[in-house]
Design an enzyme around this catalytic site. Sequence first.
Site, PDB file in Angstrom:
ATOM      1  CB  SER A   1      -0.945   0.026   1.215  1.00 11.51           C
ATOM      2  OG  SER A   1      -1.598  -1.203   1.332  1.00 11.51           O
ATOM      3  NE  ARG A   2       2.450   2.889  -5.231  1.00 12.23           N
ATOM      4  CZ  ARG A   2       2.450   1.721  -5.884  1.00 12.23           C
ATOM      5  NH1 ARG A   2       2.781   0.604  -5.261  1.00 12.23           N
ATOM      6  NH2 ARG A   2       2.141   1.664  -7.154  1.00 12.23           N
TER       7      ARG A   2
END
Length: 212
Positions: free
Chosen positions: A190-191
């Site tokens: 998720s970055r």
Amino acid sequence: MKGIQNLRVDYSGKKINIHTINNNPINEFKIWFKSAQENNILEPNAMTLSTFSDTSGINSRTVLLKGVEEKGFIFYTNYNSRKGVDINNNNNVSLVFLWKEIEKQIIVKGKASKISKKESKKYFESRPRKSKIAAWASKQSSEIKDEKELNSRFLEYEKKFLDDKIPLPDFWGGYIIVPDSIEFWIGRKSRMHDRIIYLKNNDDWVIKKLYP
Ligand SMILES: Cc1cc2nc3c(=O)[nH]c(=O)nc-3n(C[C@H](O)[C@H](O)[C@H](O)COP(=O)(O)O)c2cc1C
């Protein structure tokens, strides 16, 4: 086929433990480099070198790392090339290693300087004969006016050094980049990537964590 805007990979990398990493980023680099080699990354020593000059601005290109020493990172090139001219005017450079397959990136910022002739000679002598000839033949970064020019220069130097040992050209050799900072990046879900930066402070390194 997916549009460029829809290309997306969710990374899975592990966290970098700021409490257990090396105090010295060069040692940390060596561990990361070994993991790139063990994971069969193609040319893990390929790095993007960026230089700057007042006349032509920022110039980036790929070069190959040929040594890591306690002091820094070594690569070889033509000293008269565009990068050579840039470094001569401003020795602040950056290096970027991207190992996508293992979701890692390392960014080095530092100062480049020429290594000794003796060291350059030692490396030059280890190169294949044709690479040595090519170093003599290429006026790296200059304009080729006639397509045949490069080939005929290659043949000319092949003939010139026919039965002789090929000497190190005056205009060719290594640079060492002594780092001021080294950032280690690992891709996470998720970055929420992990970034650890080492900043040189006199003879010590200060280690900080950065937002992704
Ligand atoms: C994978 C790869 C490795 C390269 N390694 C080197 C290198 O070690 N030394 C070098 O001078 N050029 C190397 N090159 C060529 C450079 O990218 C560049 O074209 C050349 O050095 C001229 O750059 P300049 O005009 O900005 O000085 C490499 C290119 C690639 C794609």
